[in-house]
Design an enzyme around this catalytic site. Sequence first.
Site, PDB file in Angstrom:
ATOM      1  N   TYR A  34      54.288  58.646 -36.806  1.00  0.00           N
ATOM      2  CA  TYR A  34      53.077  57.836 -36.978  1.00  0.00           C
ATOM      3  C   TYR A  34      51.834  58.670 -36.678  1.00  0.00           C
ATOM      4  O   TYR A  34      50.852  58.646 -37.432  1.00  0.00           O
ATOM      5  CB  TYR A  34      53.141  56.615 -36.051  1.00  0.00           C
ATOM      6  CG  TYR A  34      51.898  55.763 -36.091  1.00  0.00           C
ATOM      7  CD1 TYR A  34      51.672  54.881 -37.148  1.00  0.00           C
ATOM      8  CD2 TYR A  34      50.938  55.845 -35.085  1.00  0.00           C
ATOM      9  CE1 TYR A  34      50.524  54.101 -37.196  1.00  0.00           C
ATOM     10  CE2 TYR A  34      49.792  55.071 -35.128  1.00  0.00           C
ATOM     11  CZ  TYR A  34      49.585  54.204 -36.182  1.00  0.00           C
ATOM     12  OH  TYR A  34      48.441  53.441 -36.231  1.00  0.00           O
ATOM     13  N   SER A  87      48.158  43.862 -32.177  1.00  0.00           N
ATOM     14  CA  SER A  87      48.327  43.568 -33.595  1.00  0.00           C
ATOM     15  C   SER A  87      49.802  43.663 -33.965  1.00  0.00           C
ATOM     16  O   SER A  87      50.626  44.169 -33.196  1.00  0.00           O
ATOM     17  CB  SER A  87      47.517  44.547 -34.459  1.00  0.00           C
ATOM     18  OG  SER A  87      48.120  45.819 -34.479  1.00  0.00           O
ATOM     19  N   ASP A 130      51.131  46.223 -52.914  1.00  0.00           N
ATOM     20  CA  ASP A 130      52.346  46.760 -52.301  1.00  0.00           C
ATOM     21  C   ASP A 130      52.226  48.280 -52.217  1.00  0.00           C
ATOM     22  O   ASP A 130      52.306  48.982 -53.221  1.00  0.00           O
ATOM     23  CB  ASP A 130      53.569  46.358 -53.136  1.00  0.00           C
ATOM     24  CG  ASP A 130      54.878  46.807 -52.514  1.00  0.00           C
ATOM     25  OD1 ASP A 130      54.851  47.461 -51.446  1.00  0.00           O
ATOM     26  OD2 ASP A 130      55.940  46.518 -53.104  1.00  0.00           O
ATOM     27  N   LYS A 187      48.584  59.674 -39.187  1.00  0.00           N
ATOM     28  CA  LYS A 187      47.187  59.382 -38.846  1.00  0.00           C
ATOM     29  C   LYS A 187      46.340  60.659 -38.889  1.00  0.00           C
ATOM     30  O   LYS A 187      45.151  60.607 -39.231  1.00  0.00           O
ATOM     31  CB  LYS A 187      47.107  58.716 -37.474  1.00  0.00           C
ATOM     32  CG  LYS A 187      47.767  57.338 -37.403  1.00  0.00           C
ATOM     33  CD  LYS A 187      46.942  56.288 -38.134  1.00  0.00           C
ATOM     34  CE  LYS A 187      47.425  55.907 -39.486  1.00  0.00           C
ATOM     35  NZ  LYS A 187      46.602  54.868 -40.138  1.00  0.00           N
ATOM     36  N   LYS A 242      50.548  34.470 -46.356  1.00  0.00           N
ATOM     37  CA  LYS A 242      49.708  34.856 -45.219  1.00  0.00           C
ATOM     38  C   LYS A 242      48.282  35.148 -45.694  1.00  0.00           C
ATOM     39  O   LYS A 242      47.312  34.880 -44.984  1.00  0.00           O
ATOM     40  CB  LYS A 242      50.292  36.076 -44.511  1.00  0.00           C
ATOM     41  CG  LYS A 242      51.543  35.784 -43.693  1.00  0.00           C
ATOM     42  CD  LYS A 242      52.018  37.019 -42.942  1.00  0.00           C
ATOM     43  CE  LYS A 242      53.246  36.711 -42.094  1.00  0.00           C
ATOM     44  NZ  LYS A 242      53.730  37.920 -41.378  1.00  0.00           N
ATOM     45  N   SER A 298      43.502  56.661 -36.390  1.00  0.00           N
ATOM     46  CA  SER A 298      43.835  56.364 -34.999  1.00  0.00           C
ATOM     47  C   SER A 298      43.583  57.593 -34.143  1.00  0.00           C
ATOM     48  O   SER A 298      43.687  58.732 -34.610  1.00  0.00           O
ATOM     49  CB  SER A 298      45.310  55.965 -34.877  1.00  0.00           C
ATOM     50  OG  SER A 298      45.707  55.907 -33.519  1.00  0.00           O
TER      51      SER A 298
END
Length: 288
Positions: A201, A236, A88, A205, A65, A169
Amino acid sequence: MLDLSLDFLYRQAFVPLRPISSDVDLTGKTVLITGANVGIGLATSKILAQHKVNRIILGVRDMPKGENAKSELTKLHSGINVEIWPLDYDSFENMSAFCKRAESLDRLDITILNAGNKPIHYAKSPTGHESTLQVNHLGTSFLSLLLLPVLTRTAHMNGNASRLTIVSSEVHFWTPFDERHADSILEYMDQPDTFSIPWRYNTTKLFNVFWTRELAARTRAVDILINTVNPGLTWSDLHREDNTIVFRIFRTLFARIAEQAGHAVVDAAVVQPQDTHGAYISEQKPSP
Protein backbone atom coordinates in the site's frame (compact mmCIF):
# COMPACT_ATOMS: atom_id res chain seq x y z
CA MET A 1 12.08 6.65 10.32
CA LEU A 2 11.61 7.35 14.03
CA ASP A 3 11.60 11.10 13.39
CA LEU A 4 8.99 10.64 10.68
CA SER A 5 6.82 8.52 12.95
CA LEU A 6 6.94 10.93 15.88
CA ASP A 7 6.20 13.88 13.60
CA PHE A 8 3.26 11.97 12.15
CA LEU A 9 1.81 11.21 15.59
CA TYR A 10 2.18 14.82 16.68
CA ARG A 11 0.39 16.16 13.61
CA GLN A 12 -2.39 13.58 13.81
CA ALA A 13 -3.05 14.48 17.43
CA PHE A 14 -2.41 18.21 17.56
CA VAL A 15 -2.57 19.83 14.12
CA PRO A 16 -6.21 20.60 13.22
CA LEU A 17 -7.35 20.73 9.61
CA ARG A 18 -9.31 23.92 8.97
CA PRO A 19 -12.51 24.25 6.94
CA ILE A 20 -12.05 26.37 3.84
CA SER A 21 -13.40 29.91 4.03
CA SER A 22 -17.17 30.29 3.99
CA ASP A 23 -16.61 32.90 1.27
CA VAL A 24 -15.62 30.19 -1.24
CA ASP A 25 -18.55 29.95 -3.65
CA LEU A 26 -18.63 27.05 -6.10
CA THR A 27 -21.88 28.06 -7.76
CA GLY A 28 -22.06 26.82 -11.34
CA LYS A 29 -19.14 24.40 -11.02
CA THR A 30 -19.11 20.68 -11.78
CA VAL A 31 -17.04 18.34 -9.59
CA LEU A 32 -16.23 14.67 -10.18
CA ILE A 33 -15.17 12.51 -7.22
CA THR A 34 -14.27 8.83 -7.23
CA GLY A 35 -14.73 6.60 -4.21
CA ALA A 36 -17.32 9.10 -3.06
CA ASN A 37 -20.02 6.97 -1.47
CA VAL A 38 -18.28 6.48 1.91
CA GLY A 39 -15.51 7.82 4.12
CA ILE A 40 -13.27 10.63 2.92
CA GLY A 41 -14.95 10.82 -0.49
CA LEU A 42 -18.42 11.29 0.99
CA ALA A 43 -17.16 13.80 3.56
CA THR A 44 -15.46 15.74 0.78
CA SER A 45 -18.67 15.73 -1.26
CA LYS A 46 -20.66 17.07 1.69
CA ILE A 47 -18.25 19.96 2.18
CA LEU A 48 -18.44 20.84 -1.52
CA ALA A 49 -22.23 20.72 -1.37
CA GLN A 50 -22.17 23.24 1.47
CA HIS A 51 -20.22 25.59 -0.81
CA LYS A 52 -23.02 25.51 -3.39
CA VAL A 53 -21.37 23.45 -6.09
CA ASN A 54 -23.84 23.04 -8.93
CA ARG A 55 -23.21 19.43 -9.87
CA ILE A 56 -21.34 16.55 -8.23
CA ILE A 57 -20.65 13.37 -10.16
CA LEU A 58 -19.97 10.44 -7.85
CA GLY A 59 -17.93 7.69 -9.49
CA VAL A 60 -18.83 4.58 -7.49
CA ARG A 61 -18.60 0.83 -7.74
CA ASP A 62 -21.57 0.13 -5.48
CA MET A 63 -24.58 1.87 -7.03
CA PRO A 64 -26.99 1.43 -4.05
CA LYS A 65 -24.39 3.04 -1.75
CA GLY A 66 -24.02 5.78 -4.33
CA GLU A 67 -27.75 6.45 -4.18
CA ASN A 68 -27.56 6.64 -0.38
CA ALA A 69 -24.76 9.19 -0.70
CA LYS A 70 -26.86 11.17 -3.17
CA SER A 71 -29.71 11.31 -0.67
CA GLU A 72 -27.38 12.67 2.02
CA LEU A 73 -25.99 15.36 -0.30
CA THR A 74 -29.34 16.63 -1.53
CA LYS A 75 -30.43 17.12 2.08
CA LEU A 76 -27.49 19.52 2.55
CA HIS A 77 -28.13 21.61 -0.55
CA SER A 78 -31.49 21.22 -2.28
CA GLY A 79 -30.27 22.90 -5.46
CA ILE A 80 -27.42 20.49 -6.08
CA ASN A 81 -27.47 18.07 -9.00
CA VAL A 82 -25.95 14.77 -7.90
CA GLU A 83 -25.24 12.15 -10.54
CA ILE A 84 -24.19 8.57 -9.78
CA TRP A 85 -21.94 7.03 -12.42
CA PRO A 86 -20.77 3.41 -12.26
CA LEU A 87 -16.99 3.14 -12.08
CA ASP A 88 -14.87 0.02 -11.70
CA TYR A 89 -11.13 0.54 -11.24
CA ASP A 90 -10.66 -3.17 -11.96
CA SER A 91 -11.72 -2.72 -15.59
CA PHE A 92 -9.91 -0.57 -18.12
CA GLU A 93 -12.93 -0.91 -20.41
CA ASN A 94 -15.26 0.43 -17.72
CA MET A 95 -12.91 3.31 -16.92
CA SER A 96 -12.65 4.16 -20.62
CA ALA A 97 -16.45 4.25 -20.90
CA PHE A 98 -16.65 6.41 -17.77
CA CYS A 99 -14.23 8.96 -19.24
CA LYS A 100 -15.98 8.85 -22.61
CA ARG A 101 -19.16 9.81 -20.81
CA ALA A 102 -17.29 12.64 -19.08
CA GLU A 103 -16.30 14.03 -22.47
CA SER A 104 -19.97 14.86 -23.09
CA LEU A 105 -20.13 17.17 -20.05
CA ASP A 106 -20.56 20.86 -20.74
CA ARG A 107 -17.87 21.48 -18.12
CA LEU A 108 -15.70 19.71 -15.55
CA ASP A 109 -14.05 22.15 -13.15
CA ILE A 110 -12.67 19.89 -10.42
CA THR A 111 -11.72 16.22 -10.36
CA ILE A 112 -10.78 14.40 -7.15
CA LEU A 113 -9.43 10.88 -7.58
CA ASN A 114 -9.97 9.41 -4.15
CA ALA A 115 -10.82 5.73 -4.66
CA GLY A 116 -8.32 3.29 -3.20
CA ASN A 117 -7.93 -0.07 -1.54
CA LYS A 118 -5.74 -1.67 1.09
CA PRO A 119 -6.06 -5.46 1.06
CA ILE A 120 -4.02 -7.37 3.61
CA HIS A 121 -3.65 -10.44 1.38
CA TYR A 122 -2.51 -10.83 -2.21
CA ALA A 123 -5.35 -10.62 -4.70
CA LYS A 124 -5.29 -10.36 -8.46
CA SER A 125 -7.46 -7.84 -10.29
CA PRO A 126 -9.42 -9.02 -13.35
CA THR A 127 -6.92 -6.93 -15.32
CA GLY A 128 -4.19 -9.39 -14.34
CA HIS A 129 -2.42 -6.94 -12.05
CA GLU A 130 -2.13 -7.17 -8.28
CA SER A 131 -5.21 -5.50 -6.80
CA THR A 132 -3.54 -2.72 -4.77
CA LEU A 133 -1.35 -1.76 -7.70
CA GLN A 134 -4.32 -1.83 -10.09
CA VAL A 135 -6.63 0.39 -8.05
CA ASN A 136 -4.29 2.78 -6.30
CA HIS A 137 -1.86 3.41 -9.13
CA LEU A 138 -2.86 2.04 -12.53
CA GLY A 139 -6.56 2.87 -12.31
CA THR A 140 -5.95 6.30 -10.81
CA SER A 141 -3.31 7.16 -13.41
CA PHE A 142 -5.44 5.86 -16.29
CA LEU A 143 -8.40 8.00 -15.25
CA SER A 144 -6.26 11.09 -14.77
CA LEU A 145 -4.97 10.83 -18.33
CA LEU A 146 -8.35 10.26 -19.93
CA LEU A 147 -9.98 13.14 -18.05
CA LEU A 148 -7.37 15.72 -19.13
CA PRO A 149 -9.19 16.76 -22.34
CA VAL A 150 -12.47 17.75 -20.68
CA LEU A 151 -10.62 19.50 -17.85
CA THR A 152 -8.53 21.43 -20.38
CA ARG A 153 -11.59 22.34 -22.46
CA THR A 154 -13.33 23.68 -19.35
CA ALA A 155 -10.29 25.80 -18.47
CA HIS A 156 -10.19 27.34 -21.94
CA MET A 157 -13.92 28.01 -21.83
CA ASN A 158 -13.77 29.72 -18.42
CA GLY A 159 -10.38 31.37 -18.60
CA ASN A 160 -9.47 29.72 -15.28
CA ALA A 161 -7.47 26.58 -14.53
CA SER A 162 -9.40 23.41 -13.84
CA ARG A 163 -8.23 21.31 -10.91
CA LEU A 164 -7.11 17.69 -10.55
CA THR A 165 -6.30 16.35 -7.09
CA ILE A 166 -5.11 12.81 -6.39
CA VAL A 167 -5.52 11.52 -2.84
CA SER A 168 -2.26 9.98 -1.66
CA SER A 169 -0.97 9.33 1.87
CA GLU A 170 1.86 10.18 4.21
CA VAL A 171 2.85 6.51 4.21
CA HIS A 172 4.53 7.06 0.85
CA PHE A 173 7.48 8.21 2.98
CA TRP A 174 7.48 4.88 4.78
CA THR A 175 8.43 2.37 2.12
CA PRO A 176 11.87 0.98 1.32
CA PHE A 177 10.73 0.79 -2.34
CA ASP A 178 12.87 -2.27 -2.98
CA GLU A 179 10.81 -2.79 -6.13
CA ARG A 180 12.88 -0.11 -7.84
CA HIS A 181 15.67 -2.67 -8.34
CA ALA A 182 13.50 -4.93 -10.54
CA ASP A 183 13.97 -4.97 -14.31
CA SER A 184 10.23 -4.28 -14.65
CA ILE A 185 8.75 -2.77 -11.51
CA LEU A 186 5.11 -3.41 -12.42
CA GLU A 187 5.69 -7.01 -13.52
CA TYR A 188 7.62 -7.64 -10.33
CA MET A 189 4.81 -6.25 -8.17
CA ASP A 190 2.28 -8.50 -9.88
CA GLN A 191 4.02 -11.60 -8.49
CA PRO A 192 2.34 -13.05 -5.36
CA ASP A 193 5.61 -13.60 -3.49
CA THR A 194 6.45 -9.86 -3.67
CA PHE A 195 3.30 -8.81 -1.80
CA SER A 196 3.69 -7.61 1.78
CA ILE A 197 1.79 -5.43 4.22
CA PRO A 198 2.07 -2.53 4.79
CA TRP A 199 4.72 -1.97 2.15
CA ARG A 200 2.56 -2.66 -0.91
CA TYR A 201 0.00 0.00 0.00
CA ASN A 202 2.76 2.43 0.94
CA THR A 203 4.54 1.91 -2.36
CA THR A 204 1.39 2.53 -4.40
CA LYS A 205 0.91 5.79 -2.50
CA LEU A 206 4.48 6.70 -3.44
CA PHE A 207 3.51 6.03 -7.06
CA ASN A 208 0.65 8.55 -6.65
CA VAL A 209 3.21 11.21 -5.74
CA PHE A 210 5.57 10.23 -8.57
CA TRP A 211 2.68 10.24 -11.04
CA THR A 212 1.39 13.62 -9.89
CA ARG A 213 4.82 15.21 -10.25
CA GLU A 214 5.39 13.77 -13.72
CA LEU A 215 1.90 14.54 -15.00
CA ALA A 216 2.17 18.10 -13.72
CA ALA A 217 5.54 18.48 -15.46
CA ARG A 218 3.80 17.68 -18.76
CA THR A 219 0.75 19.89 -18.12
CA ARG A 220 0.37 23.68 -17.90
CA ALA A 221 -0.80 24.96 -14.53
CA VAL A 222 -2.83 27.63 -16.33
CA ASP A 223 -4.89 24.81 -17.85
CA ILE A 224 -5.06 22.25 -15.04
CA LEU A 225 -3.64 22.67 -11.55
CA ILE A 226 -2.59 19.16 -10.50
CA ASN A 227 -1.58 18.21 -6.97
CA THR A 228 -1.73 15.31 -4.53
CA VAL A 229 -2.97 15.44 -0.96
CA ASN A 230 -2.40 13.59 2.29
CA PRO A 231 -5.64 13.48 4.33
CA GLY A 232 -3.91 11.70 7.22
CA LEU A 233 -4.93 8.52 9.00
CA THR A 234 -8.73 8.57 8.94
CA TRP A 235 -11.63 6.50 10.21
CA SER A 236 -12.84 4.95 6.95
CA ASP A 237 -13.67 1.69 5.19
CA LEU A 238 -10.18 1.68 3.66
CA HIS A 239 -8.91 -0.12 6.76
CA ARG A 240 -11.79 -2.57 7.03
CA GLU A 241 -9.57 -5.65 6.52
CA ASP A 242 -7.08 -4.65 9.22
CA ASN A 243 -8.77 -5.81 12.41
CA THR A 244 -5.72 -6.46 14.54
CA ILE A 245 -6.01 -5.25 18.12
CA VAL A 246 -2.87 -3.13 17.79
CA PHE A 247 -4.18 -1.28 14.75
CA ARG A 248 -7.62 -0.77 16.25
CA ILE A 249 -6.09 0.82 19.36
CA PHE A 250 -3.76 2.94 17.24
CA ARG A 251 -6.63 4.12 15.06
CA THR A 252 -8.76 4.94 18.10
CA LEU A 253 -6.00 7.10 19.53
CA PHE A 254 -4.79 8.88 16.42
CA ALA A 255 -7.19 8.64 13.46
CA ARG A 256 -9.01 11.74 12.24
CA ILE A 257 -12.70 11.74 11.53
CA ALA A 258 -13.68 11.77 7.86
CA GLU A 259 -14.83 15.40 7.98
CA GLN A 260 -11.33 16.51 9.02
CA ALA A 261 -9.81 14.58 6.13
CA GLY A 262 -12.41 16.12 3.84
CA HIS A 263 -11.20 19.60 4.78
CA ALA A 264 -7.69 18.63 3.64
CA VAL A 265 -8.93 17.27 0.31
CA VAL A 266 -11.19 20.25 -0.44
CA ASP A 267 -8.39 22.66 0.44
CA ALA A 268 -6.06 20.96 -2.07
CA ALA A 269 -8.70 20.72 -4.78
CA VAL A 270 -10.20 24.19 -4.42
CA VAL A 271 -8.01 26.62 -2.49
CA GLN A 272 -4.32 25.85 -3.02
CA PRO A 273 -2.66 28.38 -5.38
CA GLN A 274 -1.16 27.86 -8.82
CA ASP A 275 2.37 27.41 -7.51
CA THR A 276 1.30 24.10 -5.90
CA HIS A 277 1.13 22.54 -9.37
CA GLY A 278 2.73 19.12 -8.94
CA ALA A 279 3.02 19.51 -5.17
CA TYR A 280 2.34 17.11 -2.32
CA ILE A 281 -0.04 18.84 0.12
CA SER A 282 -0.06 17.84 3.79
CA GLU A 283 -1.72 19.68 6.69
CA GLN A 284 -3.06 22.11 4.04
CA LYS A 285 0.35 23.30 2.84
CA PRO A 286 2.94 22.09 0.34
CA SER A 287 5.39 19.63 1.84
CA PRO A 288 8.68 18.37 0.35
